[in-house]
Design a protein around this motif. Structure first.
Motif, mmCIF file in Angstrom:
data_model
loop_
_atom_site.group_PDB
_atom_site.id
_atom_site.type_symbol
_atom_site.label_atom_id
_atom_site.label_comp_id
_atom_site.label_asym_id
_atom_site.label_seq_id
_atom_site.Cartn_x
_atom_site.Cartn_y
_atom_site.Cartn_z
ATOM 1 N N LEU A 261 0.828 -1.216 0.000
ATOM 2 C CA LEU A 261 0.000 0.000 0.000
ATOM 3 C C LEU A 261 0.858 1.260 0.000
ATOM 4 C CD1 LEU A 261 -3.073 -0.567 2.359
ATOM 5 C CD2 LEU A 261 -3.089 0.089 -0.048
ATOM 6 N N LYS A 262 1.971 1.206 0.716
ATOM 7 C CA LYS A 262 2.866 2.367 0.749
ATOM 8 C C LYS A 262 3.366 2.677 -0.660
ATOM 9 C CE LYS A 262 7.048 4.120 3.017
ATOM 10 N NZ LYS A 262 8.121 3.820 3.994
ATOM 11 N N LYS A 263 3.706 1.630 -1.414
ATOM 12 C CA LYS A 263 4.129 1.839 -2.797
ATOM 13 C C LYS A 263 2.975 2.371 -3.640
ATOM 14 C CE LYS A 263 7.479 -1.975 -2.610
ATOM 15 N NZ LYS A 263 7.800 -3.335 -3.122
ATOM 16 N N ARG A 264 1.782 1.819 -3.409
ATOM 17 C CA ARG A 264 0.604 2.205 -4.190
ATOM 18 C C ARG A 264 0.244 3.672 -3.961
ATOM 19 N NH1 ARG A 264 -4.352 -0.217 -6.054
ATOM 20 N NH2 ARG A 264 -5.594 1.517 -6.881
ATOM 21 N N THR A 265 0.311 4.119 -2.712
ATOM 22 C CA THR A 265 -0.080 5.496 -2.389
ATOM 23 C C THR A 265 1.039 6.494 -2.648
ATOM 24 O OG1 THR A 265 0.509 5.116 -0.059
ATOM 25 C CG2 THR A 265 -1.789 4.768 -0.687
ATOM 26 N N GLY A 266 2.254 5.998 -2.854
ATOM 27 C CA GLY A 266 3.348 6.885 -3.228
ATOM 28 C C GLY A 266 3.866 7.770 -2.118
ATOM 29 N N GLY A 267 3.631 7.398 -0.864
ATOM 30 C CA GLY A 267 4.093 8.212 0.257
ATOM 31 C C GLY A 267 5.478 7.806 0.718
ATOM 32 N N ASP A 268 6.177 8.758 1.336
ATOM 33 C CA ASP A 268 7.500 8.470 1.894
ATOM 34 C C ASP A 268 7.398 7.946 3.325
ATOM 35 O OD1 ASP A 268 8.732 9.320 -0.451
ATOM 36 O OD2 ASP A 268 8.763 11.413 0.228
ATOM 37 N N LYS A 269 6.364 8.413 4.052
ATOM 38 C CA LYS A 269 6.209 8.033 5.449
ATOM 39 C C LYS A 269 5.477 6.694 5.554
ATOM 40 C CE LYS A 269 5.896 12.823 7.074
ATOM 41 N NZ LYS A 269 5.045 13.807 7.805
ATOM 42 N N ASP A 270 5.715 6.017 6.694
ATOM 43 C CA ASP A 270 4.971 4.798 6.963
ATOM 44 C C ASP A 270 3.500 5.130 7.160
ATOM 45 O OD1 ASP A 270 7.195 3.213 6.814
ATOM 46 O OD2 ASP A 270 7.625 3.317 8.974
ATOM 47 N N LEU A 271 2.661 4.184 6.792
ATOM 48 C CA LEU A 271 1.219 4.389 6.926
ATOM 49 C C LEU A 271 0.781 4.138 8.367
ATOM 50 C CD1 LEU A 271 0.155 2.506 3.690
ATOM 51 C CD2 LEU A 271 0.038 4.978 4.052
ATOM 52 N N ALA A 272 -0.027 5.055 8.890
ATOM 53 C CA ALA A 272 -0.608 4.876 10.223
ATOM 54 C C ALA A 272 -1.897 4.077 10.110
ATOM 55 C CB ALA A 272 -0.886 6.230 10.865
ATOM 56 N N LYS A 273 -2.198 3.314 11.148
ATOM 57 C CA LYS A 273 -3.415 2.507 11.163
ATOM 58 C C LYS A 273 -4.454 3.152 12.076
ATOM 59 C CE LYS A 273 -0.835 -1.845 10.646
ATOM 60 N NZ LYS A 273 -0.589 -3.186 11.247
ATOM 61 N N VAL A 274 -5.698 3.227 11.612
ATOM 62 C CA VAL A 274 -6.790 3.719 12.448
ATOM 63 C C VAL A 274 -7.974 2.770 12.285
ATOM 64 C CG1 VAL A 274 -7.552 5.303 10.605
ATOM 65 C CG2 VAL A 274 -8.328 5.662 12.964
ATOM 66 N N SER A 275 -8.471 2.253 13.408
ATOM 67 C CA SER A 275 -9.588 1.305 13.357
ATOM 68 C C SER A 275 -10.879 2.038 13.014
ATOM 69 C CB SER A 275 -9.745 0.575 14.695
ATOM 70 O OG SER A 275 -10.336 1.429 15.654
ATOM 71 N N ILE A 276 -11.836 1.303 12.497
ATOM 72 C CA ILE A 276 -13.121 1.888 12.117
ATOM 73 C C ILE A 276 -13.826 2.484 13.329
ATOM 74 C CG2 ILE A 276 -14.329 -0.331 12.341
ATOM 75 C CD1 ILE A 276 -15.096 2.380 9.719
ATOM 76 N N ARG A 277 -13.656 1.884 14.517
ATOM 77 C CA ARG A 277 -14.313 2.392 15.716
ATOM 78 C C ARG A 277 -13.718 3.729 16.132
ATOM 79 N NH1 ARG A 277 -13.192 -2.611 15.295
ATOM 80 N NH2 ARG A 277 -14.664 -4.288 15.691
#
Length: 577
Positions: A261-277
C-alpha cells in the motif's frame, strides 16, 4: 457472630460498588477523550461477528470500547467521511467470522464500492474466510491470504431443526393453528422435516442469495456467474489453489500488505493505522440531521425494561419503542426519519401498537422505510405506514400471515406423576391451561381470533400498498419473499439501502440533493451502568439462562415463538451458511 458476618458482607458489598464507581469514572475519562486521525492513515475495517443496527451497550473502558462492533450506521458514516478525508489514503478490509445476514453484507459491500470511486485503494486480508468474508473482500483491488491458509468457499447450506420426535418422547404436544399455507413457524414442534411449502420458499431464498453471490463475485473478479458457480463446486480451496483460480491475488502475510500500500499510495512516510471504531468517534459525521430509527429483534409487548440485557439484537418492546418514536417526533432538529427494520416479527398486538405510533411519526416528519436482513411478518406489518419502502435484494420480507402456538404438557405431567385438579366457571375458562388439550370450542375461538387478525393484517397492507384485499391475500398466506421478489410483486418500492433511503427522505424534506447528511441513531447508545440499573434480577437471570440454552441448542426457535400466543412472525429461523 451474626453481626460480624453481616458487617463483613456489607463491607464487601460497599467495596465492590465503590470499585465499580471508580472504574466507571476512569472509563468516562477514556470515553470522553477525543481520538485523532493521523495524516497518511489506513482505515482498518476489522469486522467480526454481528453487524448490529442498534448501538451496542457503551462499556466505558479501553478494552470494552475496542471490542464494540460498529453499527451499520457507523460504517455508512465512516466510509462516506473517509472517501473525502485527505488523511485517509486507503482501506484495509479484514473480515473474520462474520455473522451478519446477507442484506447487511449488501449494504457494506455497496459502501465499499462507493468508497472506491474516490480513487483510493481497498485491500483485503483474509484469515480462513468463508463465503460471507469473501463476498465483502471481492470488491477489493487486491485480496491477500496467508500462504498456508484456506479459502472456505464451497456453496451454501440452509438447514432447519425439528423437535417433534423429542417432544413426543417427553410427552409434550404443541397445538398450532395458522392462517396462510406458508405460515409454518409452528412446524418445528409438529413435524419431523420440511413441508413442501417450506421447501419451496427456502429454495427461492437460497437461489436469490446464491445467484447474487455468484454474479457479484463474477463482476468484481472479472468472471461470469457460471464460472463462479463452477469454482464453488470445486471448493474449498487451499491458498495456492485459490490464487491459481483467480479468487485471490497474493499469498502474503499481513505486514506485507502495508508495504504494498505504501508503494501504491506513493508516500514516503509509513502508513498509520486507524480502526473503524476510532475513526467514527473522531469523524462522527455532519450535515442535515436525519434520524435512523432502529427496530431490531422480536416484537414483544411491554416497556423498555422488558428488552432484556444486551442492547443490540434484543427485542422491540411496544412500550419502549413507542417512547423512542415520540422522542424522534418531538425533536425539532430532526429533518426526516429513516425507519430501519430488522425484525422477523412477533406479538400481533404489539406490532399494531408500534404501527400506530409510526403513522403519527410519519404525519409529523418526512419518512422512509429501510429494510435490513429481516422485515417479515410483524416486521413487515410495522412498515405499513404508507411511506416508500426500500429493501435489499437479499432482505427477507413479506410473510403476511398469522399463527397461534399453544403447548400441551399433559403427557409430560403424566410421565412425572403430576396430577392437577380444577374447578372453573365459564365454558372457556381453561383456554390458556397448558396442562390440557384444547377443546373443540376453544380451538374454534382461537381460530376465529387469528382469522380476524389476518384479515386486519391484509387490509392494512392493502391500504398502505394501494392494492385491494385479494391482491395482497394472494401475496400473503405466510409466504416469505426475498427483497428482489417483493419488489416485483409490489410489496416494496425500491431496491437499495441507506443511500436510497437518504435520497428519498431528503427529497421529501425539501433538502438539497447534494447536501451532507448526519444520520442520528435512535435509540441512543446506553451505558452499562444504565443497563444494570434498569434491569431487574429476574431479567438478568432469564437472559443468562436463555443464552446458555441457545448455546447448547443453537437451532431453537425465537423466544417469542417459544412463548406462544397469537403471532405475526417469520415462519422459520434462517441461517444460510
Amino acid at each position: 457472630m451474626a453481626k460480624f458476618f453481616l458487617g463483613v458482607i456489607l463491607g464487601i458489598v460497599i467495596a465492590v460498588f465503590g470499585s465499580i464507581i471508580v472504574l466507571f469514572a476512569i472509563g468516562r475519562i477514556f470515553a470522553n477523550k477525543q481520538p485523532t486521525v493521523a495524516g497518511n492513515s489506513v482505515l482498518i475495517l476489522d469486522l467480526q461477528g454481528e453487524i448490529p443496527e442498534a448501538a451496542p451497550v457503551d462499556i466505558p473502558f479501553p478494552l470494552g470500547r475496542a471490542s464494540a462492533p460498529p453499527t451499520v450506521r457507523d460504517l455508512w458514516t465512516s466510509l462516506k467521511e473517509a472517501a473525502k478525508d485527505q488523511r485517509v489514503k486507503a482501506i484495509v478490509l479484514e473480515p473474520r467470522g462474520i455473522g451478519a445476514g446477507w442484506a447487511k453484507l449488501q449494504e457494506v459491500r455497496h459502501e465499499l464500492v462507493e468508497f472506491k470511486k474516490s480513487g483510493k485503494p481497498v485491500y483485503a486480508y483474509l484469515q480462513s474466510p468463508g463465503s460471507r468474508e469473501y463476498y465483502l473482500a471481492s470488491v477489493a483491488d487486491k485480496i491477500y491470504v496467508s500462504p498456508d491458509d484456506m479459502v472456505d468457499v464451497k456453496g451454501f447450506l440452509l438447514e432447519e431443526m425439528y423437535f417433534k420426535n423429542s417432544l413426543d418422547k417427553l410427552g409434550v404436544q404443541v397445538e398450532v393453528d395458522h392462517i396462510g399455507k406458508f405460515k409454518d413457524a409452528g412446524d418445528p414442534f409438529t413435524k419431523s422435516n420440511m413441508s413442501p411449502e417450506t421447501r419451496e420458499v427456502l429454495n427461492q431464498v437460497l437461489d436469490q442469495i446464491y445467484n447474487d453471490f455468484c454474479s457479484s463475485i463474477g463482476q468484481s473478479r472479472h468472471m461470469t456467474a457460471d464460472q463462479v458457480k463452477a469454482l464453488i463446486d470445486a471448493g474449498p480451496f487451499l491458498g495456492t489453489q485459490a490464487k491459481a483460480n483467480g479468487l485471490i491475488d497474493e499469498l502474503s502475510y499481513e505486514d506485507q500488505i502495508f508495504g504494498d500500500l505504501k508503494k501504491r499510495t506513493g508516500g514516503d512516510k509509513d502508513l498509520a493505522k486507524v480502526s473503524i471504531r476510532t475513526y467514527f468517534k473522531a469523524k462522527p459525521g455532519s450535515g442535515d440531521r436525519i434520524a435512523v430509527l432502529v427496530g431490531e429483534g422480536d416484537i414483544v409487548r411491554g416497556d423498555a425494561q422488558d428488552e432484556g440485557f444486551g442492547g443490540s439484537g434484543g427485542n422491540i418492546s411496544s412500550g419502549g419503542f413507542a417512547k423512542v418514536i415520540r422522542q424522534v417526533r418531538n425533536d425539532s432538529s430532526i429533518k426526516g426519519v429513516i425507519v430501519r427494520v430488522d425484525s422477523p416479527g412477533g406479538d400481533s398486538v404489539a406490532s399494531d401498537e408500534i404501527l400506530h405510533e409510526l403513522k403519527m411519526l410519519s404525519a409529523a416528519k418526512p419518512m422512509a422505510i429501510s429494510m435490513s436482513d429481516y422485515a417479515a411478518s410483524g416486521g413487515y406489518f410495522i412498515s405499513m405506514t404508507g411511506d416508500p419502502i426500500v429493501s435489499y435484494p437479499d432482505t427477507l420480507t413479506g410473510s403476511i400471515g398469522v399463527l397461534y402456538i399453544r403447548p400441551n404438557l399433559h403427557g409430560l405431567f403424566d410421565k412425572l406423576g403430576i396430577q392437577e385438579d380444577q374447578i372453573s366457571r365459564g365454558k372457556l375458562a381453561n383456554l390458556d391451561d397448558t396442562t390440557q388439550p384444547l377443546s373443540d370450542a376453544g380451538r374454534q375461538k382461537l381460530h376465529d381470533s387469528i382469522e380476524a387478525t389476518y384479515k386486519s393484517f391484509v387490509g392494512k397492507v392493502a391500504v398502505a400498498r394501494k392494492k385491494n384485499f385479494g391482491q395482497i391475500d394472494a401475496l400473503g398466506q405466510g409466504h416469505v419473499w426475498m427483497g428482489a421478489q417483493a419488489k416485483d410483486n409490489g410489496l416494496v418500492d425500491q431496491l437499495g439501502g441507506l443511500d436510497e433511503a437518504v435520497e428519498i427522505v431528503r427529497k421529501k424534506a425539501g433538502l438539497s440533493a447534494g447536501g451532507e447528511t448526519n444520520l442520528v441513531l435512535y435509540p441512543a447508545r446506553r451505558s452499562l451502568l444504565e443497563m444494570l440499573s434498569n434491569a431487574t434480577p429476574e431479567a438478568l437471570e432469564e437472559a443468562a439462562t436463555e443464552r446458555k440454552i441457545r448455546a447448547a441448542v443453537p437451532g431453537l426457535p425465537s423466544q417469542q415463538v417459544l412463548k406462544g400466543g397469537v403471532m405475526q412472525i417469520l415462519p422459520f429461523s434462517l441461517n444460510v451458511r
